[in-house]
Design a protein around this motif. Structure first.
Motif, PDB file in Angstrom:
ATOM      1  N   ASP A 242       0.830  -1.193   0.000  1.00 12.88           N
ATOM      2  CA  ASP A 242       0.000   0.000   0.000  1.00 12.88           C
ATOM      3  C   ASP A 242       0.871   1.252   0.000  1.00 12.88           C
ATOM      4  N   ARG A 243       1.995   1.159   0.721  1.00 15.89           N
ATOM      5  CA  ARG A 243       2.873   2.328   0.799  1.00 15.89           C
ATOM      6  C   ARG A 243       3.757   2.457  -0.428  1.00 15.89           C
ATOM      7  N   LYS A 244       4.133   1.304  -0.970  1.00 12.40           N
ATOM      8  CA  LYS A 244       5.112   1.304  -2.055  1.00 12.40           C
ATOM      9  C   LYS A 244       4.505   1.782  -3.376  1.00 12.40           C
ATOM     10  N   PHE A 245       3.297   1.307  -3.680  1.00 15.16           N
ATOM     11  CA  PHE A 245       2.722   1.584  -4.988  1.00 15.16           C
ATOM     12  C   PHE A 245       1.739   2.742  -4.925  1.00 15.16           C
ATOM     13  N   SER A 246       1.559   3.408  -6.080  1.00  9.89           N
ATOM     14  CA  SER A 246       0.582   4.492  -6.125  1.00  9.89           C
ATOM     15  C   SER A 246      -0.809   3.894  -6.373  1.00  9.89           C
ATOM     16  N   GLY A 247      -1.814   4.741  -6.292  1.00  9.44           N
ATOM     17  CA  GLY A 247      -3.188   4.278  -6.513  1.00  9.44           C
ATOM     18  C   GLY A 247      -3.958   4.231  -5.209  1.00  9.44           C
ATOM     19  N   GLY A 248      -5.237   3.881  -5.327  1.00  9.08           N
ATOM     20  CA  GLY A 248      -6.122   3.905  -4.161  1.00  9.08           C
ATOM     21  C   GLY A 248      -5.667   2.976  -3.053  1.00  9.08           C
TER      22      GLY A 248
END
Lengths: 398, 303
Positions: A242-248
């Protein structure tokens, strides 16, 4: 994130607020040493992220270093309010003449401050028994709490004379700390008055807004430690993704059932979960994924769900996708299934996923036989029934 | 009629050059929404999906007469973006970002309320007056399939559930006057009851459907207004999250707001409170449709 007392008080001290001398320790010997250095009476308190420790037997008073050492030995290793006590907080005891209560929190729209001339009490109890004893004011977030508003607050709480400006100044400073620290809750109970008419923050509970951690590097390592302690490897993997990737945002809470439940949007997820339970199913997790045009986050979530050894089936039961394409979700699903060599002809997978790029999504799903991609008219209830039926057909333990 | 947005609404998109901004703008334009401007600082002069981009909201409003704004701005930038939009004079702001820091949210909400601006969100996928205007991602690529014009006003804490409810109503021949995804964050620009008051005053709206979750006092506000006689049109309520009551307090499921924070705001308690105030409380989406049918036969809801 609820701060333990050592971090809460270190933070308040850093804001220039009056906090008794104190430190965290993880051995009785260190507690004895600290008590000797502070001199006089000390309080020894279990360092756990919970309130009402006094009632739960988590606080002891000691008049000598050896008493403090014994108190620490008795607390360390115990379990209090469901938390293992691994550290204690030892603090110079204040000779209290009078106690007050002060709390900052959010009302339904505005931040709010509450004051009571009786401190050291259970404020919920006071609220129930004599609500008029608690003075409350909304805070204008644009201006913050002004000193004269704090004066009016304490006047309403029944304070007058030379104590009034002292309490008001302290309250205004605490209001500023509440805002600057991005606290969701800041409770001072008690604020102690000693014989020299000095005010000290003896009890302090702080909850920090996780959504504001990006501007508080000082809390980030604490949060990381907090998460590591509280969750299993799969939940941690989702948090990391969740922290590493962008998006919701993606969230994953593991439960003790056997149906992996992947739902998008908090609201439909709740509806879907209610349906599963109502129809006799047992979810293996609760998920929440804010739809966004990305593949990495759904992949991380599906990977975690399917790594859970209890899982016997998967339901991807989205509401109508509106802000994201369907194909990326199925791309993520198929890549995880291939990687884990899961055969959907043997492991039930039901998909109810409608919206942009649905035709592309169906085409990708068709490359792995066995995925049950429901037709457009299928409702959320139909999807739950299909998943439970497919799992029942497999039978337990297969 | 409809509430807040209609055919004449002129929209500026803050953050139009980003992934989500572009994605939603394309579908909004295809639906017929009058998106007249985009804003991304430093990108003024560009054109995205045929829409001119400006460096500031004030410049966009001056050049195009925009009166509503949609924000595709990350949570940390939301307070400034709302402030900029309010100061530029738009009347409706839709803020899509979720998990806006609480102090920022409170400040932005207070600012918008003082200015008389309707701030929808945070954590919303949009608002739509079917056939007239849509703000945000609501409806996706098949807006007309999901939302048909009609006489039911919808206010939902969840964007996804807005669509589910609209489709379920459509299947029994009922349409929507306006649907507002009010936002799923703990603090929202407007409370649920404020939208219901607008629906109450809207002659086209004959009944209202609300979707709620555990947490917040939104439904308490609705119940209070019903008891006070302010809301007399039929209200159908679906409150999800009963399953949470099987787990220990404090376990978070879904929207951050949907936590069992204490007494009075669980799904079961909200359902009881609304029922006592006279709302028709549904057990499922199918049940919403059943109740809407009954309400429509009572009040001639069908178009």
């Amino acid at each position: 994130m609820r701060l333990t007392e050592d971090h809460a008080k270190a933070w308040l001290r850093g804001q220039g607020l009056p906090v008794p001398e104190g430190m965290a320790a993880s051995s009785p010997a260190a507690v004895a040493e600290a008590a000797a250095r502070f001199g006089g009476r000390v309080a020894v308190k279990a360092l756990i992220p919970a309130g009402r420790r006094g009632k739960a037997g988590g606080v002891a008073l000691a008049t000598t270093p050896s008493e403090a050492e014994a108190a620490a030995a008795a607390l360390l290793g115990r379990s209090i309010a469901g938390h293992a006590v691994e550290r204690v907080y030892v603090e110079r005891a204040v000779a209290i003449v009078r106690e007050f209560y002060l709390g900052f929190a959010f009302g339904s729209i505005l931040p709010r401050v509450m004051a009571c001339r009786e401190g050291g009490v259970e404020i919920e109890q006071v609220h129930r028994d004599s609500p008029a004893a608690i003075a409350t004011r909304d805070i204008d977030p644009a201006r913050g709490l002004r000193p004269w508003e704090a004066t009016a607050l304490w006047t309403e709480a029944g304070i007058s004379g030379p104590l009034l400006p002292k309490l008001a100044r302290l309250t205004a400073s605490l209001g500023e700390a509440f805002r600057a620290g991005d606290a969701l809750m800041l409770e001072l109970n008690p604020i102690a008055l000693d014989a020299a008419e000095t005010l000290t923050l003896v009890g302090a509970m702080v909850e920090i807004d996780d959504a504001a951690l990006f501007r508080h590097p000082e809390w980030q390592s604490l949060e990381a430690a907090d998460l590591l302690q509280a969750r299993n490897a799969r939940e941690r993997a989702v948090i990391a993704a969740d922290r590493k990737f962008s998006g919701g945002a993606i969230r994953y809470t593991e439960l003790d059932g056997d149906l992996a439940l992947m739902v998008a949007g908090g609201g439909a997820g709740l509806v879907q979960h209610d349906l599963v339970v109502d129809l006799g199913g047992r979810p293996a997790c609760h998920t929440d994924l804010s739809p966004a045009p990305t593949v990495d986050k759904p992949r991380a979530l599906i990977d975690a769900m399917l790594s859970n050894p209890r899982v016997r089936g998967l339901l991807i039961g989205y509401n109508f996708l509106q802000m994201a394409p369907c194909d990326l979700v199925i791309e993520a699903l198929v890549s995880v299934l291939r990687e884990k060599a899961i055969d959907p002809r043997r492991f039930p997978i039901v998909v109810r996923l409608f919206g942009p790029k649905e035709a592309e999504a169906r085409a990708i799903a068709a490359t792995l036989p066995g995925i049950q991609y429901l037709p457009r008219e299928a409702s959320l209830s139909d999807a739950v029934r299909a998943a439970l039926a497919a799992m029942a057909q497999r039978g337990p333990g297969s | 009629m409809s509430i807040l947005i209609d055919r004449d609404t002129r929209v500026v998109v803050q953050g139009i050059t980003g992934n989500q901004g572009r994605f939603d703008t394309r579908y909004c334009l295809a639906y017929g929404t009058r998106i007249v401007a985009g804003v991304t600082p430093g990108r003024g002069g560009e054109v995205v999906e045929g829409v001119p981009v400006f460096d500031t909201v004030a410049a966009a409003v001056a050049a195009t007469g925009a009166d509503a704004s949609v924000l595709y701005v990350p949570a940390r930038g939301v307070k400034d973006a709302v402030t900029e939009a309010v100061e530029a004079g738009v009347k409706v702001i839709l803020a899509t970002a979720e998990n806006v820091p609480r102090h920022d949210a409170a400040a932005a909400i207070a600012l918008a309320r003082t200015a008389g601006t309707t701030l929808i969100g945070f954590n919303t996928n949009g608002a739509i007056s079917p056939g007239k205007c849509r703000l945000g991602g609501i409806g996706g690529d098949r807006t007309a399939d999901l939302y048909v014009p009609g006489a039911v006003g919808i206010v939902s804490r969840s964007g996804g559930m807005s669509a589910e409810l609209a489709v379920a109503l459509k299947q029994v021949g009922l349409g929507v006057s306006t649907c507002i995804s009010m936002g799923g964050d703990p603090l929202t620009g407007r409370k649920m009851v404020e939208y219901l008051r607008l629906f109450q005053a809207d002659p086209e709206t004959r009944a209202m459907v609300i979707f709620g979750e555990p947490g917040t006092d939104n439904e308490a506000g609705v119940a209070q207004a019903m008891r006070a006689g302010e809301l007399t049109k039929p209200i159908i309520a679906l409150i999800a999250g009963r399953f949470q009551e099987r787990y220990p307090a404090g376990v978070s499921f879904g929207h951050v707001a949907a936590m069992i924070a204490g007494s009075g705001d669980s799904a079961t308690e909200k359902r009881a409170m609304l029922r006592a105030a006279g709302a028709r409380v549904a057990d499922s989406i199918d049940d919403v449709v059943r109740l809407a049918r009954i309400a429509s036969s009572d009040h001639a809801l069908a178009p």
